[in-house]
Design a protein around this motif. Structure first.
Motif, PDB file in Angstrom:
ATOM      1  N   GLN A  32       0.829  -1.209   0.000  1.00  0.00           N
ATOM      2  CA  GLN A  32       0.000   0.000   0.000  1.00  0.00           C
ATOM      3  C   GLN A  32       0.864   1.260   0.000  1.00  0.00           C
ATOM      4  O   GLN A  32       0.582   2.224  -0.716  1.00  0.00           O
ATOM      5  N   GLU A  33       1.937   1.244   0.775  1.00  0.00           N
ATOM      6  CA  GLU A  33       2.861   2.383   0.807  1.00  0.00           C
ATOM      7  C   GLU A  33       3.479   2.615  -0.574  1.00  0.00           C
ATOM      8  O   GLU A  33       3.587   3.753  -1.037  1.00  0.00           O
ATOM      9  N   ALA A  34       3.899   1.526  -1.233  1.00  0.00           N
ATOM     10  CA  ALA A  34       4.490   1.637  -2.571  1.00  0.00           C
ATOM     11  C   ALA A  34       3.458   2.128  -3.587  1.00  0.00           C
ATOM     12  O   ALA A  34       3.776   2.935  -4.461  1.00  0.00           O
ATOM     13  N   GLU A  35       2.209   1.656  -3.458  1.00  0.00           N
ATOM     14  CA  GLU A  35       1.148   2.149  -4.345  1.00  0.00           C
ATOM     15  C   GLU A  35       0.915   3.636  -4.133  1.00  0.00           C
ATOM     16  O   GLU A  35       0.815   4.400  -5.096  1.00  0.00           O
ATOM     17  N   ASP A  36       0.837   4.042  -2.877  1.00  0.00           N
ATOM     18  CA  ASP A  36       0.608   5.457  -2.548  1.00  0.00           C
ATOM     19  C   ASP A  36       1.743   6.345  -3.069  1.00  0.00           C
ATOM     20  O   ASP A  36       1.514   7.493  -3.441  1.00  0.00           O
ATOM     21  N   ALA A  37       2.957   5.797  -3.092  1.00  0.00           N
ATOM     22  CA  ALA A  37       4.130   6.551  -3.561  1.00  0.00           C
ATOM     23  C   ALA A  37       4.252   6.536  -5.088  1.00  0.00           C
ATOM     24  O   ALA A  37       5.113   7.205  -5.646  1.00  0.00           O
ATOM     25  N   GLY A  38       3.406   5.745  -5.744  1.00  0.00           N
ATOM     26  CA  GLY A  38       3.464   5.648  -7.199  1.00  0.00           C
ATOM     27  C   GLY A  38       4.576   4.746  -7.704  1.00  0.00           C
ATOM     28  O   GLY A  38       4.919   4.777  -8.883  1.00  0.00           O
ATOM     29  N   ALA A  39       5.151   3.931  -6.821  1.00  0.00           N
ATOM     30  CA  ALA A  39       6.269   3.064  -7.197  1.00  0.00           C
ATOM     31  C   ALA A  39       5.827   1.650  -7.582  1.00  0.00           C
ATOM     32  O   ALA A  39       6.529   0.958  -8.311  1.00  0.00           O
ATOM     33  N   TRP A  40       4.691   1.217  -7.091  1.00  0.00           N
ATOM     34  CA  TRP A  40       4.240  -0.169  -7.282  1.00  0.00           C
ATOM     35  C   TRP A  40       3.751  -0.389  -8.711  1.00  0.00           C
ATOM     36  O   TRP A  40       2.954   0.380  -9.238  1.00  0.00           O
ATOM     37  N   VAL A  41       4.224  -1.471  -9.339  1.00  0.00           N
ATOM     38  CA  VAL A  41       3.748  -1.852 -10.661  1.00  0.00           C
ATOM     39  C   VAL A  41       2.944  -3.144 -10.562  1.00  0.00           C
ATOM     40  O   VAL A  41       1.804  -3.207 -11.002  1.00  0.00           O
ATOM     41  N   LEU A  42       3.545  -4.171  -9.949  1.00  0.00           N
ATOM     42  CA  LEU A  42       2.931  -5.498  -9.905  1.00  0.00           C
ATOM     43  C   LEU A  42       3.678  -6.346  -8.900  1.00  0.00           C
ATOM     44  O   LEU A  42       4.877  -6.143  -8.690  1.00  0.00           O
ATOM     45  N   GLY A  43       3.023  -7.312  -8.329  1.00  0.00           N
ATOM     46  CA  GLY A  43       3.718  -8.232  -7.450  1.00  0.00           C
ATOM     47  C   GLY A  43       2.792  -9.269  -6.879  1.00  0.00           C
ATOM     48  O   GLY A  43       1.573  -9.191  -7.041  1.00  0.00           O
ATOM     49  N   GLY A  44       3.373 -10.250  -6.209  1.00  0.00           N
ATOM     50  CA  GLY A  44       2.584 -11.276  -5.553  1.00  0.00           C
ATOM     51  C   GLY A  44       3.404 -12.514  -5.279  1.00  0.00           C
ATOM     52  O   GLY A  44       4.560 -12.636  -5.692  1.00  0.00           O
ATOM     53  N   GLY A  45       2.768 -13.441  -4.587  1.00  0.00           N
ATOM     54  CA  GLY A  45       3.382 -14.736  -4.340  1.00  0.00           C
ATOM     55  C   GLY A  45       3.243 -15.592  -5.582  1.00  0.00           C
ATOM     56  O   GLY A  45       2.361 -15.371  -6.411  1.00  0.00           O
ATOM     57  N   VAL A  46       4.113 -16.574  -5.708  1.00  0.00           N
ATOM     58  CA  VAL A  46       4.108 -17.446  -6.875  1.00  0.00           C
ATOM     59  C   VAL A  46       3.724 -18.858  -6.441  1.00  0.00           C
ATOM     60  O   VAL A  46       4.315 -19.405  -5.510  1.00  0.00           O
ATOM     61  N   GLU A  47       2.738 -19.427  -7.137  1.00  0.00           N
ATOM     62  CA  GLU A  47       2.346 -20.807  -6.858  1.00  0.00           C
ATOM     63  C   GLU A  47       3.505 -21.721  -7.214  1.00  0.00           C
ATOM     64  O   GLU A  47       4.012 -21.685  -8.339  1.00  0.00           O
ATOM     65  N   SER A  48       3.946 -22.523  -6.267  1.00  0.00           N
ATOM     66  CA  SER A  48       5.138 -23.339  -6.503  1.00  0.00           C
ATOM     67  C   SER A  48       4.847 -24.831  -6.574  1.00  0.00           C
ATOM     68  O   SER A  48       5.762 -25.630  -6.648  1.00  0.00           O
ATOM     69  N   GLN A  49       3.600 -25.194  -6.586  1.00  0.00           N
ATOM     70  CA  GLN A  49       3.264 -26.615  -6.563  1.00  0.00           C
ATOM     71  C   GLN A  49       3.426 -27.284  -7.921  1.00  0.00           C
ATOM     72  O   GLN A  49       3.639 -28.472  -8.009  1.00  0.00           O
ATOM     73  N   ARG A  50       3.298 -26.484  -8.990  1.00  0.00           N
ATOM     74  CA  ARG A  50       3.387 -27.057 -10.326  1.00  0.00           C
ATOM     75  C   ARG A  50       3.823 -25.982 -11.312  1.00  0.00           C
ATOM     76  O   ARG A  50       3.408 -24.838 -11.213  1.00  0.00           O
TER      77      ARG A  50
END
Length: 112
Positions: A32-50
């Protein structure tokens, strides 16, 4: 502005299971801080099961974890003015997620 990848390997988050809610809250606050600062583009956890591997001929092969070579646990893409700023965001993410982060500059595409 330059885009940077901030990432960590699967299995790097080794905190006790009971801390998951606290870690998730801290991570979402940094996002949220990165979004508010205009720095966030994309991100998340990666499914690692397959993992699905698509060959140059279009053939798809599904591979169960851990047969894949390297497994990414999560990532963020930030768009910032300097490497130092990317490192600052990585430090915040590392603290929130309780694991080291790898920072890499993304090569610009002059046609975009």
């Amino acid at each position: 502005m330059t885009r940077y990848s901030i990432s960590f390997d699967d299995g790097a988050m080794t905190f006790p299971a009971q801390d998951l809610r606290t870690v998730a809250k801290a991570a979402h606050e940094v996002v949220q801080e990165a979004e508010d600062a205009g720095a966030w583009v994309l991100g998340g956890g990666v499914e690692s099961q397959r993992a699905s591997v698509v060959a140059t001929d279009g053939r798809v092969t599904d591979r169960p974890y851990p047969e894949t070579k390297a497994v990414l646990g999560g990532f963020a893409i930030v768009d910032v003015s300097s490497r130092e700023e990317a490192l600052e965001w990585a430090a915040k993410i590392a603290s929130a997620c309780r694991c080291a982060q790898e920072v890499r500059g993304l090569l610009p595409d002059p046609t975009v």
